[in-house]
Scaffold this active site. Sequence first.
Site, PDB file in Angstrom:
ATOM      1  N   ASP A 127      17.131  68.431  44.930  1.00  0.00           N
ATOM      2  CA  ASP A 127      17.665  69.772  44.682  1.00  0.00           C
ATOM      3  C   ASP A 127      18.510  69.759  43.408  1.00  0.00           C
ATOM      4  O   ASP A 127      19.287  68.829  43.159  1.00  0.00           O
ATOM      5  CB  ASP A 127      18.511  70.230  45.880  1.00  0.00           C
ATOM      6  CG  ASP A 127      18.736  71.726  45.895  1.00  0.00           C
ATOM      7  OD1 ASP A 127      18.196  72.394  46.792  1.00  0.00           O
ATOM      8  OD2 ASP A 127      19.450  72.229  44.994  1.00  0.00           O
ATOM      9  N   ASN A 134      15.746  77.619  55.510  1.00  0.00           N
ATOM     10  CA  ASN A 134      16.265  78.988  55.490  1.00  0.00           C
ATOM     11  C   ASN A 134      15.088  79.947  55.355  1.00  0.00           C
ATOM     12  O   ASN A 134      14.277  79.804  54.431  1.00  0.00           O
ATOM     13  CB  ASN A 134      17.227  79.174  54.318  1.00  0.00           C
ATOM     14  CG  ASN A 134      18.430  78.254  54.420  1.00  0.00           C
ATOM     15  OD1 ASN A 134      18.977  78.069  55.504  1.00  0.00           O
ATOM     16  ND2 ASN A 134      18.836  77.657  53.308  1.00  0.00           N
ATOM     17  N   HIS A 179      10.297  75.851  52.265  1.00  0.00           N
ATOM     18  CA  HIS A 179      10.854  74.540  51.919  1.00  0.00           C
ATOM     19  C   HIS A 179      11.765  74.050  53.017  1.00  0.00           C
ATOM     20  O   HIS A 179      12.382  74.840  53.731  1.00  0.00           O
ATOM     21  CB  HIS A 179      11.597  74.594  50.577  1.00  0.00           C
ATOM     22  CG  HIS A 179      12.638  75.672  50.478  1.00  0.00           C
ATOM     23  ND1 HIS A 179      12.316  76.983  50.214  1.00  0.00           N
ATOM     24  CD2 HIS A 179      13.978  75.636  50.625  1.00  0.00           C
ATOM     25  CE1 HIS A 179      13.425  77.702  50.186  1.00  0.00           C
ATOM     26  NE2 HIS A 179      14.455  76.913  50.451  1.00  0.00           N
ATOM     27  N   GLN A 220      17.655  82.897  52.239  1.00  0.00           N
ATOM     28  CA  GLN A 220      16.572  82.192  51.548  1.00  0.00           C
ATOM     29  C   GLN A 220      16.500  82.724  50.120  1.00  0.00           C
ATOM     30  O   GLN A 220      16.298  83.926  49.924  1.00  0.00           O
ATOM     31  CB  GLN A 220      15.232  82.419  52.263  1.00  0.00           C
ATOM     32  CG  GLN A 220      14.072  81.705  51.576  1.00  0.00           C
ATOM     33  CD  GLN A 220      12.722  81.991  52.254  1.00  0.00           C
ATOM     34  OE1 GLN A 220      12.653  82.795  53.183  1.00  0.00           O
ATOM     35  NE2 GLN A 220      11.686  81.343  51.762  1.00  0.00           N
TER      36      GLN A 220
HETATM   37  P1  AMP Z   1      17.251  78.279  49.871  1.00  0.00           P
HETATM   38  O1  AMP Z   1      18.602  78.906  49.837  1.00  0.00           O
HETATM   39  O2  AMP Z   1      16.952  77.618  51.185  1.00  0.00           O
HETATM   40  O3  AMP Z   1      16.154  79.216  49.418  1.00  0.00           O
HETATM   41  O4  AMP Z   1      17.336  77.061  48.847  1.00  0.00           O
HETATM   42  C1  AMP Z   1      16.685  76.997  47.626  1.00  0.00           C
HETATM   43  C2  AMP Z   1      17.131  75.700  47.000  1.00  0.00           C
HETATM   44  O5  AMP Z   1      16.339  75.469  45.860  1.00  0.00           O
HETATM   45  C3  AMP Z   1      18.587  75.697  46.525  1.00  0.00           C
HETATM   46  O6  AMP Z   1      19.279  74.643  47.163  1.00  0.00           O
HETATM   47  C4  AMP Z   1      18.479  75.501  45.017  1.00  0.00           C
HETATM   48  O7  AMP Z   1      19.512  74.702  44.513  1.00  0.00           O
HETATM   49  C5  AMP Z   1      17.124  74.826  44.898  1.00  0.00           C
HETATM   50  N1  AMP Z   1      16.447  75.006  43.627  1.00  0.00           N
HETATM   51  C6  AMP Z   1      16.198  76.179  42.973  1.00  0.00           C
HETATM   52  N2  AMP Z   1      15.501  75.948  41.843  1.00  0.00           N
HETATM   53  C7  AMP Z   1      15.306  74.598  41.788  1.00  0.00           C
HETATM   54  C8  AMP Z   1      14.638  73.734  40.863  1.00  0.00           C
HETATM   55  N3  AMP Z   1      14.029  74.209  39.759  1.00  0.00           N
HETATM   56  N4  AMP Z   1      14.644  72.404  41.109  1.00  0.00           N
HETATM   57  C9  AMP Z   1      15.248  71.918  42.219  1.00  0.00           C
HETATM   58  N5  AMP Z   1      15.872  72.676  43.128  1.00  0.00           N
HETATM   59  C10 AMP Z   1      15.905  74.000  42.915  1.00  0.00           C
END
Ligand code: AMP
Length: 113
Positions: free
Chosen positions: A30, A86, A99, A93
């Site tokens: 992440d 999430n 994911h 989300q």
């Molecule tokens: P969610 O809130 O469950 O949708 O989490 C999305 C996650 O994706 C967050 O923890 C972000 O930090 C992560 N994220 C978003 N863009 C990227 C990226 N390009 N590379 C790695 N992690 C990412």
Amino acid sequence: MADCIFCMIANHEIPSNVAYEDDRIIAFHDLDPQAPVHVLVIPKKHISSLDDVKEEDQELLGYIMFKIHEIAADLGLENGYRVVSNNGEDAFQTVKHLHFHILGKRKMTWPPG
Ligand code: AMP
Ligand code: ZN
């Protein structure tokens, strides 16, 4: 799917710090870690959330769950870890591609040195 950042990661159109990859899934660190080890596991197939899982995705979902413990072991999380997904607005989300967060306590070995 166009404009989906996790599809772009799955297709290597944008860089990520890959922890595991095969033909069906990819796991990457992440960007904004909420734990010493914070890895996201995604299907390469675009599925927006658990709400959008179809009958034909059952085997893929089982495969992701099966691989998560192997990925966690490779990350050195022998003492345990959390798996979080999430789904939808009320769960905050932010990326609309299914994911699973793996969150663990072991110190990250990346970046090296
Ligand atoms: P969610 O809130 O469950 O949708 O989490 C999305 C996650 O994706 C967050 O923890 C972000 O930090 C992560 N994220 C978003 N863009 C990227 C990226 N390009 N590379 C790695 N992690 C990412
Ligand atoms: Zn996607």
